[in-house]
Design an enzyme around this catalytic site. Structure first.
Site, PDB file in Angstrom:
ATOM      1  N   TYR A  66     -10.566 -12.214  26.520  1.00 35.10           N
ATOM      2  CA  TYR A  66     -10.000 -10.873  26.676  1.00 35.10           C
ATOM      3  C   TYR A  66     -10.630 -10.156  27.858  1.00 35.10           C
ATOM      4  O   TYR A  66     -11.845 -10.133  28.002  1.00 35.10           O
ATOM      5  CB  TYR A  66     -10.190 -10.066  25.392  1.00 35.10           C
ATOM      6  CG  TYR A  66      -9.588 -10.772  24.208  1.00 35.10           C
ATOM      7  CD1 TYR A  66      -8.235 -11.094  24.215  1.00 35.10           C
ATOM      8  CD2 TYR A  66     -10.357 -11.148  23.125  1.00 35.10           C
ATOM      9  CE1 TYR A  66      -7.651 -11.775  23.157  1.00 35.10           C
ATOM     10  CE2 TYR A  66      -9.780 -11.829  22.052  1.00 35.10           C
ATOM     11  CZ  TYR A  66      -8.440 -12.137  22.079  1.00 35.10           C
ATOM     12  OH  TYR A  66      -7.875 -12.806  21.030  1.00 35.10           O
ATOM     13  N   HIS A  79      -5.297  -6.968  24.331  1.00 35.33           N
ATOM     14  CA  HIS A  79      -6.342  -6.668  23.352  1.00 35.33           C
ATOM     15  C   HIS A  79      -6.833  -5.230  23.447  1.00 35.33           C
ATOM     16  O   HIS A  79      -8.034  -4.953  23.347  1.00 35.33           O
ATOM     17  CB  HIS A  79      -7.508  -7.663  23.475  1.00 35.33           C
ATOM     18  CG  HIS A  79      -8.039  -8.094  22.146  1.00 35.33           C
ATOM     19  ND1 HIS A  79      -9.240  -7.653  21.662  1.00 35.33           N
ATOM     20  CD2 HIS A  79      -7.534  -8.911  21.208  1.00 35.33           C
ATOM     21  CE1 HIS A  79      -9.453  -8.193  20.473  1.00 35.33           C
ATOM     22  NE2 HIS A  79      -8.427  -8.955  20.174  1.00 35.33           N
TER      23      HIS A  79
HETATM   24 MG    MG Z   1      -4.362 -10.284  19.632  1.00 43.14          MG
END
Ligand code: MG
Length: 400
Positions: free
Chosen positions: A157, A210
């Protein structure tokens, strides 16, 4: 038939999980459930123990009534811990019902709507070329949907936006890596430009933000990704940014998937009624189980929203199986997130769902098809853990 005992099993076969086993007075009939909640399992375990006092002695067949009895039992309702605890019990009750009927749970939900459940998994790497290699390898394994992420210090992320600050002067943060949205929002379109030029448009590509952007950054990113025809952009905003969901929606034609960490049917309904999403991410395990996700799926279908149940490693193989049974039966499945589990998890839980040529299948056994080896679970003691706080260049704490 009566419920005689609710066993709570905290274990860490490579990853923390909470499993539940509900025993009955019928020899050999028990139910398996799961209440894994990303390191909050000890609190969910307490909630399951607390709620179990209301169901011992009850007929496990009365799933709907038990669900509402639990839901109303504290006056205050909802929230991730409580809804995951209800889900853990609910899964086990559906497992029992399937075993009594001699049918897989998906048959109790209306039967197959499709051959198997289409899934996406995670392609990632530290460079754009490495991501291409990863996606290509998954395509060769039969995946028709792949989430593409650049990896960095925070897993996959924010990759491309992770900045090395070896010389940071921020007290306590010297040598720490920081997240910066500017390189992130520039690198992600470059990655998809590369992937589309090398892999074409047949493969369904996805990306997970995210929840790491401000509303206007999310709108910029979503718009810049339009030429690459993503299957969806995931969690471009977080639930607290709800007031901007409409702005994001109006800004872009990139399909949007939201809802991984919402825990209420009414939060989902708002997403549908306002036409803010194309896909709902909420997984059965975090919203009260099969009983509640069925209702959310029906509401979603009424607004032409498809499902994309969350299914990363932060939930285990029992929550995964419950999602697959639901996904197999509903008319409005989009795709399900899918991960494979390691040997230690397979030692503790058997009867896992399996992947074959782009689709996932549950075991053709009564109930959910999964079982727990309680002795094996004891070999892997639960490890108390917390989420890492990400920081910006000046040391500011940043939501994950
Ligand atoms: Mg996710």
């Amino acid at each position: 038939m009566k419920i005689t005992e609710v066993r709570v099993i905290l274990t860490c076969p490579g990853r923390n999980h909470l499993f539940v086993k509900i025993m009955t007075d019928e020899p050999g009939i028990y139910g398996i459930g799961e209440g894994t909640l990303n390191n909050s399992e000890p609190i969910v375990a307490k909630a399951v123990e607390h709620l179990s006092q209301l169901i011992i002695g009850r007929d496990p067949a009365q799933i709907e009534d038990i669900w509402h009895t639990l839901y109303f039992s504290g006056y205050w309702r909802g929230g991730p811990v409580f809804m995951t605890a209800i889900a853990a019990i609910d899964f086990a009750l559906w497992d029992i019902k399937g075993k009594v009927a001699g049918l897989p749970v998906y048959q109790l939900l209306g039967g197959r709507s499709r051959q198997g459940v289409p899934v996406y998994t995670h392609g990632q790497g530290p460079s754009i070329e490495a991501v291409e290699d990863s996606v290509r390898a998954l395509m060769e394994k039969g995946y028709k949907f792949v989430r593409a992420q650049l990896s960095g210090s925070f897993g996959s992320y924010g990759g491309g936006g992770v900045v090395k600050h070896e010389d940071s002067t921020v007290p306590g943060h010297k040598g720490t890596d920081f997240y910066n949205f500017v390189p992130y929002t520039r690198t992600v379109p470059a990655m998809f430009d590369h992937l589309r030029s090398k892999l074409g448009f047949e493969i369904n590509l996805l990306h997970d933000v995210h929840e790491q952007l401000t509303p206007i950054e999310a709108a910029q990113l979503a718009r810049s990704l339009e030429p690459y025809r993503l299957f969806f952009l995931e969690d471009a905003l977080r639930p607290e940014q709800k007031a901007y969901f409409g702005m994001l929606r109006q800004s872009t034609t990139t399909p949007l998937a939201i809802g991984e960490i919402i825990t209420s049917r009414w939060d989902a309904l708002e997403l549908f009624q306002n036409h803010w999403v194309d896909f709902i991410r909420t997984a059965p395990i975090h919203v009260g189980g099969i009983t509640e996700i069925r209702k959310i799926c029906i509401l979603a279908d009424s607004y032409f929203v498809r499902t994309a149940f969350h299914g990363a490693h932060d939930l285990g193989p029992i929550g995964q199986a419950a999602a697959v049974h639901v996904g197999l039966s509903i008319p409005n499945l989009g795709v399900q997130e899918w991960v494979e589990f390691g040997d230690q998890t397979r030692e503790v839980v058997s009867g896992l769902c399996y992947f074959e040529d782009g689709l996932v299948y549950p075991q053709e056994k009564p109930g959910l098809g999964v079982d727990i080896d309680e002795e094996a679970a004891k070999k892997y003691p639960y490890q108390q853990a917390y989420f890492t706080t990400k920081r910006l260049w000046d040391g500011t704490a940043h939501p994950y």
